[in-house]
Each structure stands twice: as structure tokens, then as C-alpha cells.
Design a protein around this motif. Structure first.
Motif, PDB file in Angstrom:
ATOM      1  N   LEU A  15      82.397 -41.004  19.011  1.00 36.59           N
ATOM      2  CA  LEU A  15      83.297 -41.322  20.126  1.00 36.59           C
ATOM      3  C   LEU A  15      84.209 -40.740  19.973  1.00 36.59           C
ATOM      4  CD1 LEU A  15      81.392 -44.942  20.772  1.00 36.59           C
ATOM      5  CD2 LEU A  15      80.119 -42.471  21.532  1.00 36.59           C
ATOM      6  N   ASP A  16      85.007 -39.314  19.855  1.00 40.69           N
ATOM      7  CA  ASP A  16      86.287 -38.179  20.384  1.00 40.69           C
ATOM      8  C   ASP A  16      86.531 -38.609  21.623  1.00 40.69           C
ATOM      9  OD1 ASP A  16      85.090 -37.168  20.964  1.00 40.69           O
ATOM     10  OD2 ASP A  16      84.794 -35.662  18.884  1.00 40.69           O
ATOM     11  N   GLN A  17      87.357 -37.519  21.005  1.00 41.78           N
ATOM     12  CA  GLN A  17      88.746 -37.419  22.881  1.00 41.78           C
ATOM     13  C   GLN A  17      87.140 -36.810  23.744  1.00 41.78           C
ATOM     14  OE1 GLN A  17      90.754 -38.948  24.461  1.00 41.78           O
ATOM     15  NE2 GLN A  17      90.803 -39.867  22.161  1.00 41.78           N
ATOM     16  N   LYS A  18      86.587 -36.301  23.047  1.00 45.59           N
ATOM     17  CA  LYS A  18      85.965 -35.317  24.029  1.00 45.59           C
ATOM     18  C   LYS A  18      85.098 -36.016  24.629  1.00 45.59           C
ATOM     19  CE  LYS A  18      82.730 -30.789  23.641  1.00 45.59           C
ATOM     20  NZ  LYS A  18      82.026 -29.764  22.793  1.00 45.59           N
ATOM     21  N   PHE A  19      84.282 -36.737  23.672  1.00 46.82           N
ATOM     22  CA  PHE A  19      82.859 -37.908  24.400  1.00 46.82           C
ATOM     23  C   PHE A  19      83.757 -38.453  25.109  1.00 46.82           C
ATOM     24  CE2 PHE A  19      81.760 -42.176  24.031  1.00 46.82           C
ATOM     25  CZ  PHE A  19      80.222 -41.796  24.619  1.00 46.82           C
ATOM     26  N   ALA A  24      84.278 -40.936  30.927  1.00 47.10           N
ATOM     27  CA  ALA A  24      85.051 -41.076  32.068  1.00 47.10           C
ATOM     28  C   ALA A  24      84.712 -40.215  33.301  1.00 47.10           C
ATOM     29  CB  ALA A  24      86.017 -40.599  31.919  1.00 47.10           C
ATOM     30  N   LYS A  25      84.728 -38.801  33.524  1.00 47.85           N
ATOM     31  CA  LYS A  25      84.471 -38.020  34.485  1.00 47.85           C
ATOM     32  C   LYS A  25      82.783 -38.137  34.820  1.00 47.85           C
ATOM     33  CE  LYS A  25      84.465 -32.919  35.511  1.00 47.85           C
ATOM     34  NZ  LYS A  25      85.160 -31.769  34.733  1.00 47.85           N
ATOM     35  N   ASN A  26      81.778 -38.116  34.061  1.00 46.59           N
ATOM     36  CA  ASN A  26      80.572 -37.411  34.379  1.00 46.59           C
ATOM     37  C   ASN A  26      79.733 -38.868  34.596  1.00 46.59           C
ATOM     38  OD1 ASN A  26      81.348 -34.828  34.739  1.00 46.59           O
ATOM     39  ND2 ASN A  26      80.802 -33.927  32.648  1.00 46.59           N
ATOM     40  N   ILE A  27      79.680 -40.133  33.305  1.00 43.47           N
ATOM     41  CA  ILE A  27      78.860 -40.717  33.261  1.00 43.47           C
ATOM     42  C   ILE A  27      79.508 -42.429  33.734  1.00 43.47           C
ATOM     43  CG2 ILE A  27      77.892 -42.409  31.583  1.00 43.47           C
ATOM     44  CD1 ILE A  27      77.002 -38.912  32.010  1.00 43.47           C
ATOM     45  N   TRP A  28      80.562 -42.576  33.271  1.00 43.31           N
ATOM     46  CA  TRP A  28      80.943 -44.395  33.952  1.00 43.31           C
ATOM     47  C   TRP A  28      80.246 -44.022  35.621  1.00 43.31           C
ATOM     48  CZ3 TRP A  28      82.643 -48.725  32.577  1.00 43.31           C
ATOM     49  CH2 TRP A  28      83.245 -49.664  33.439  1.00 43.31           C
ATOM     50  N   GLU A  29      79.914 -45.488  35.524  1.00 41.66           N
ATOM     51  CA  GLU A  29      79.728 -45.791  36.918  1.00 41.66           C
ATOM     52  C   GLU A  29      78.899 -44.986  37.657  1.00 41.66           C
ATOM     53  OE1 GLU A  29      79.987 -49.410  38.929  1.00 41.66           O
ATOM     54  OE2 GLU A  29      80.280 -49.170  36.782  1.00 41.66           O
ATOM     55  N   LYS A  30      78.228 -44.327  36.827  1.00 41.04           N
ATOM     56  CA  LYS A  30      77.676 -43.034  37.681  1.00 41.04           C
ATOM     57  C   LYS A  30      76.089 -42.920  37.323  1.00 41.04           C
ATOM     58  CE  LYS A  30      81.349 -39.745  38.179  1.00 41.04           C
ATOM     59  NZ  LYS A  30      82.752 -40.540  38.200  1.00 41.04           N
ATOM     60  N   GLU A 134      89.910 -47.245  24.186  1.00 39.10           N
ATOM     61  CA  GLU A 134      89.787 -45.572  24.558  1.00 39.10           C
ATOM     62  C   GLU A 134      88.878 -45.680  25.482  1.00 39.10           C
ATOM     63  OE1 GLU A 134      90.417 -42.846  22.865  1.00 39.10           O
ATOM     64  OE2 GLU A 134      91.355 -43.904  21.662  1.00 39.10           O
ATOM     65  N   LEU A 135      87.579 -46.774  26.210  1.00 35.58           N
ATOM     66  CA  LEU A 135      87.877 -46.941  26.947  1.00 35.58           C
ATOM     67  C   LEU A 135      87.949 -47.133  28.695  1.00 35.58           C
ATOM     68  CD1 LEU A 135      84.360 -47.051  29.225  1.00 35.58           C
ATOM     69  CD2 LEU A 135      84.456 -49.349  28.014  1.00 35.58           C
ATOM     70  N   TYR A 136      89.808 -48.233  28.009  1.00 35.86           N
ATOM     71  CA  TYR A 136      89.946 -48.297  29.344  1.00 35.86           C
ATOM     72  C   TYR A 136      91.337 -47.512  29.629  1.00 35.86           C
ATOM     73  CZ  TYR A 136      88.018 -53.208  28.039  1.00 35.86           C
ATOM     74  OH  TYR A 136      87.570 -54.189  27.994  1.00 35.86           O
TER      75      TYR A 136
END
Length: 419
Positions: A15-19, A24-30, A134-136
Motif C-alpha cells: 500500500l505505497d504511494q502508487k497504490f 483515489a483516482k480510479n477506485i474510491w467511491e467508484k 494515507e487514505l484521507y
């Protein structure tokens, strides 16, 4: 006959910065996500640690004779609160599987739910904080909170059927295989019979099945309709729910409410409104009662500094919980002779200087907000504590404000600031 070789283990997922950038861009709330063989500090919250936390919280409930935070289902039916205390985990169970053996002898199908493990998760809470930080940082700080939950048992389906929550969920199995069946919100709207359904065979072909085990992680957005399924085998899974049902306008209204209470004074507490005339003979409403006119004047007198200070205090109090519903703490009774230190170098006491008066300072931890006037000693103490020092209270808090400042410090202690 050729002997089949064992399948190769999944490549580790860090779960690094790339992840997080991709998440955030492609998964969160999608859309949902399944990760196999996750490498994260959160995996320290395994079956042994979860069992210990479960017993710790169960003991607390037994001591208070209050099972709040626990729910127990038998064959899909929710047990009465007074009966829940009788079926909680005990140290003598020795493990989650030991608890299951005891419950299985009593109930062919059961489910234990615990929503309050964070209350007692003192040693490992920093692991959750590292994950949520990290999530926030990537998706924004939740206007409500995150909470830790636990589901365990041999139940074949979630006891309350297919449902949707107002939170995005990260789920981590610690015993057994966990299967979640997911539908989109658009599909559920077109098929309202899914709501709380236990029989949904005709909808399965349009669902997504997520299957995870210990060491894996799954996520689904707050809009996903879902149900857990099982073949009757035992499983235990903890989750982190990030609630996203509190829009910004409610944050503003909540902050503004405290200012209104101060500004409107006695007028704001009246429960009836005197009036001259409600409306004209034709039904037209043209005149405000005096209470409203007084309120308008009070609002018009607000300054930019008052608004800024109000929202700063509200924001500071909100983030002092680190994005969680509750944070664990150890009760500490303070006196001037007490030596104190912060519970964690990552859990600082937040503070700000007043904007409407430079002599006022506000301090916050764990959702508690205290005020100090001419707080040079109090502020020096907070800065020293935030720098990682162990401090003798009497070295900092002295003079005319000592009694009030000690009371304010105790409020921060009650919120869990010190060990």
C-alpha cells in the motif's frame, strides 16, 4: 497420473504511494476492489489480536452490565440486549475458534457483531491511523468518521439481508474465507425487491462476488448493495467503515449553531414567538415578528474574525478525533504533582490562538475543546508535550488561572490525551 503443483502465491501488494494515487483516482467511491497478499501494518490485527480486543471489550461490557456495541443473531434473528451478555467471548475461550466451538454447541447458525473495538484498541490504534492518514490525504478527511467493526460466526447470510450502508468499507478476514456479493446502486434502484432480501437467486447473475481470506483486503464504495455469504463454515472478519453521509453544508450548520447560541442569547432559547399579525385578510405575509428582527441584527453584527474563529474551533475539534468515531484511552486523574506525556507522538493536542481576543487560546483532543485565558503556561506545557517530553504539571501551570487550567487539562485527559 500427473500430480498438480500447488498454485503460486499471489504477488505481494504494497500500500505505497502508487497504490494510493491509483486508489483515489480510479477506485474510491467508484467500484469494488480485491487485493490478495496485502503487505500492510494492518495485518498485525490478526486473529490473536482481534480475539484479545474482543475479550477486552466484552469484559468492559460485562463490568458495566451493558452490551452496547455488540449485536448477536441466532438463525437470522436478533437477540435481546439482556441475552447478549451471556454469549460474549471470554478469556477461557482462548481463541476465536475456541469461542466458535462454544457457540456452535449452542447455536447451529449465529453471528456476533461488534462495532466498538476501537474503544479498547490502544496498542494497535496507530496502525489504523497510519492507514487512514494515507487514505484521507488522498481522498479527503471524512466529515463524519471511520469506525472499526467485527463480524464473526457460521451464519450463511448477513442477518439483515441485502443492504447498503452510507460508508465505504475496507474488509480484512482473519479466520476463514469471506464472500461478499455486490450490486450497483443503479441496479438496486431498478430492482427494489433486493432491499433486505435473503432470496435473490434471480439477481445473482448481475452481481459481483468478492472472495478473500486472511492476508487479503477488499473494498466497496458506500453506494454498493451487498450481503455476506457462507457455506456454514466459521469466519471472522474486521472492517473499517468510512462514513460519507455528512455533506459540507451540515458541517457549516453544526459550526454555526454554536455561534448562534452565543449571539442570539435568550431570544435563541424561546419556544414560542410573539406576533402582531400572522398574515393579511388576503393571506399575504409581510411582517416578521420582533424575535426575527433581533436575530437579523445579531447576524448582521457578525465579523469576519468571529466567523473564522468559529469555523477554526469546529474544524480543530473535528480533526482532533483523527477521523475516528471514538479513540481508546486510559483514565488518568491529574493533580499539579502529576507527570504526564502524550499517549502517542502522532496524537498531538491541537491548539489555536483566538482571533477575536489574543488573550484566548483553544485546545482540543479526542473531540474535547477547552479554553484558557492568558495561557502562557498552558501553551508551553502543550508545546512541550507535543514535542515528546514528559512534563511535571506544576512546572507550567501556576498562578491565578492554575485551578481552571488544571480542570481544562483534566478534560483533555478524560478524552484520552495522556498515559
Amino acid at each position: 497420473m500427473t500430480k498438480k503443483s500447488a498454485p503460486s502465491p499471489a504477488k505481494p501488494v504494497f500500500l505505497d504511494q502508487k497504490f494510493w494515487d491509483n486508489f483515489a483516482k480510479n477506485i474510491w467511491e467508484k467500484k469494488p476492489l480485491v487485493l490478495k497478499n496485502v503487505k500492510s501494518g494492518l495485518l498485525e490485527l490478526g486473529n490473536v489480536e482481534i480475539f484479545d480486543l474482543l475479550v477486552l471489550y466484552a469484559n468492559q461490557c460485562r463490568k458495566l452490565n451493558d452490551p452496547t456495541g455488540f449485536k448477536f443473531y441466532i438463525d437470522g434473528f436478533k437477540a435481546d440486549a439482556e441475552d447478549v451478555l451471556q454469549v460474549l467471548p471470554e478469556k477461557s475461550d482462548k481463541s476465536l475458534l475456541g469461542y466458535h466451538a462454544r457457540m456452535k454447541a449452542l447455536f447451529p447458525d449465529y453471528c456476533l457483531v461488534c462495532d466498538e473495538l476501537l474503544q479498547v484498541n490502544l496498542k494497535k490504534q496507530h496502525l489504523l491511523a497510519e492507514f487512514t492518514d494515507e487514505l484521507y490525504r488522498h481522498v479527503g478527511f471524512p466529515n463524519r468518521f471511520s469506525e472499526m467493526g467485527l463480524y464473526l460466526g457460521n451464519y450463511r447470510k448477513t442477518p439483515f439481508g441485502v443492504h447498503v450502508d452510507s460508508c465505504g468499507v475496507f474488509s480484512f478476514p482473519v479466520v476463514g474465507t469471506k464472500r461478499f456479493r455486490i450490486w450497483t446502486s443503479e441496479y438496486a434502484k431498478k430492482n427494489p425487491a433486493l432491499d433486505r432480501a435473503f432470496k435473490y437467486d434471480k439477481y445473482k447473475k448481475d452481481s459481483l462476488l468478492l472472495e478473500v481470506g486472511p492476508g487479503d483486503m477488499t473494498y466497496w464504495p458506500s453506494s454498493a448493495w451487498h450481503i455476506a455469504e457462507s457455506d456454514g463454515s466459521f469466519s471472522a472478519t474486521w472492517s473499517l467503515g468510512v462514513w460519507v453521509d455528512h455533506p459540507h453544508k451540515e458541517m457549516v450548520a453544526q459550526a454555526f449553531n454554536s455561534l448562534l447560541e452565543q449571539k442570539l442569547g435568550p431570544t435563541g432559547k424561546t419556544v414560542t414567538t410573539p406576533f402582531k399579525s400572522l398574515h393579511s385578510k388576503a393571506g399575504e405575509v409581510t411582517e416578521l415578528p420582533e424575535a426575527y428582527k433581533t436575530s437579523i441584527q445579531a447576524l448582521q453584527s457578525l465579523t469576519a474574525k468571529e466567523l473564522q474563529e468559529t469555523f477554526l474551533k469546529s474544524w480543530m475539534t473535528h480533526i482532533s478525533l483523527q477521523g475516528f468515531k471514538t479513540i481508546p484511552h486510559i483514565a488518568v486523574k491529574l493533580s499539579a504533582k502529576s507527570r504526564i506525556q502524550l499517549r502517542s507522538d502522532k496524537s498531538m493536542i491541537l491548539w489555536q490562538q483566538g482571533l477575536t481576543s489574543k488573550d484566548r487560546f483553544f485546545f482540543s483532543f479526542g473531540g474535547a475543546l477547552v479554553e484558557s485565558t492568558k495561557a502562557s503556561g498552558f501553551l508551553k506545557l502543550v508545546k512541550a508535550l507535543n514535542a515528546g517530553e514528559t512534563c511535571l504539571i506544576s512546572d507550567f501551570i501556576k498562578g491565578a488561572t492554575a485551578k481552571k487550567d488544571l480542570s481544562s487539562l483534566q478534560a483533555l485527559a478524560n478524552a484520552g490525551a495522556f498515559v
